[in-house]
Motif scaffolding. Sequence first.
Motif, PDB file in Angstrom:
ATOM      1  N   THR A  35       0.808  -1.219   0.000  1.00  0.00           N
ATOM      2  CA  THR A  35       0.000   0.000   0.000  1.00  0.00           C
ATOM      3  C   THR A  35       0.844   1.273   0.000  1.00  0.00           C
ATOM      4  OG1 THR A  35      -0.174  -0.129   2.419  1.00  0.00           O
ATOM      5  CG2 THR A  35      -1.960  -1.111   1.139  1.00  0.00           C
ATOM      6  N   ASP A  36       2.049   1.209   0.556  1.00  0.00           N
ATOM      7  CA  ASP A  36       2.912   2.393   0.589  1.00  0.00           C
ATOM      8  C   ASP A  36       3.564   2.684  -0.762  1.00  0.00           C
ATOM      9  OD1 ASP A  36       2.365   2.758   3.237  1.00  0.00           O
ATOM     10  OD2 ASP A  36       4.181   1.773   3.951  1.00  0.00           O
ATOM     11  N   LYS A  38       3.122   3.620  -4.287  1.00  0.00           N
ATOM     12  CA  LYS A  38       2.173   4.209  -5.225  1.00  0.00           C
ATOM     13  C   LYS A  38       2.935   5.029  -6.260  1.00  0.00           C
ATOM     14  CE  LYS A  38      -1.669   3.138  -3.021  1.00  0.00           C
ATOM     15  NZ  LYS A  38      -2.404   2.012  -3.424  1.00  0.00           N
ATOM     16  N   GLN A  75       5.035  -7.830   3.387  1.00  0.00           N
ATOM     17  CA  GLN A  75       3.917  -6.954   3.757  1.00  0.00           C
ATOM     18  C   GLN A  75       3.803  -6.834   5.274  1.00  0.00           C
ATOM     19  OE1 GLN A  75       0.780  -9.137   1.804  1.00  0.00           O
ATOM     20  NE2 GLN A  75       0.401  -7.467   0.362  1.00  0.00           N
ATOM     21  N   ASP A  79       4.248  -3.500   7.482  1.00  0.00           N
ATOM     22  CA  ASP A  79       3.126  -3.054   8.315  1.00  0.00           C
ATOM     23  C   ASP A  79       3.567  -2.865   9.760  1.00  0.00           C
ATOM     24  OD1 ASP A  79       1.396  -3.034   6.180  1.00  0.00           O
ATOM     25  OD2 ASP A  79       0.484  -4.981   6.650  1.00  0.00           O
TER      26      ASP A  79
END
Length: 107
Positions: A35-36, A38, A75, A79
Amino acid sequence: MNFQKSNKIFYSIGEVSKLVEVKPNILRYWENFFTDLKSIKKNGRRRYYRYDEIKIISTIKDLIFNQGLSIKGAQSYLDNLNKNVNTVKSKSLYKERIQDIIDVLKA
């Protein structure tokens, strides 16, 4: 990764691929899982990354290729790292607020 931050704001996927020695299709694949990570799409949907994303990519590469973690393991690692960073920031803010209260009470 032997990469120094420059005045450049955006790096094309090709530049990043060469810097971190990971093929562009792998970078695009990783965007689906981290998610980080991008990229910014502009100029006909070309992908560009900022310096912070390049650091994340380098970390992901190390976790998967050098330390042997799976994507899921990488991941989880990232996290937990993010949670620890946020906890440290929160504790720092609380300490500052407590110090402000002590200063007001002393005055």
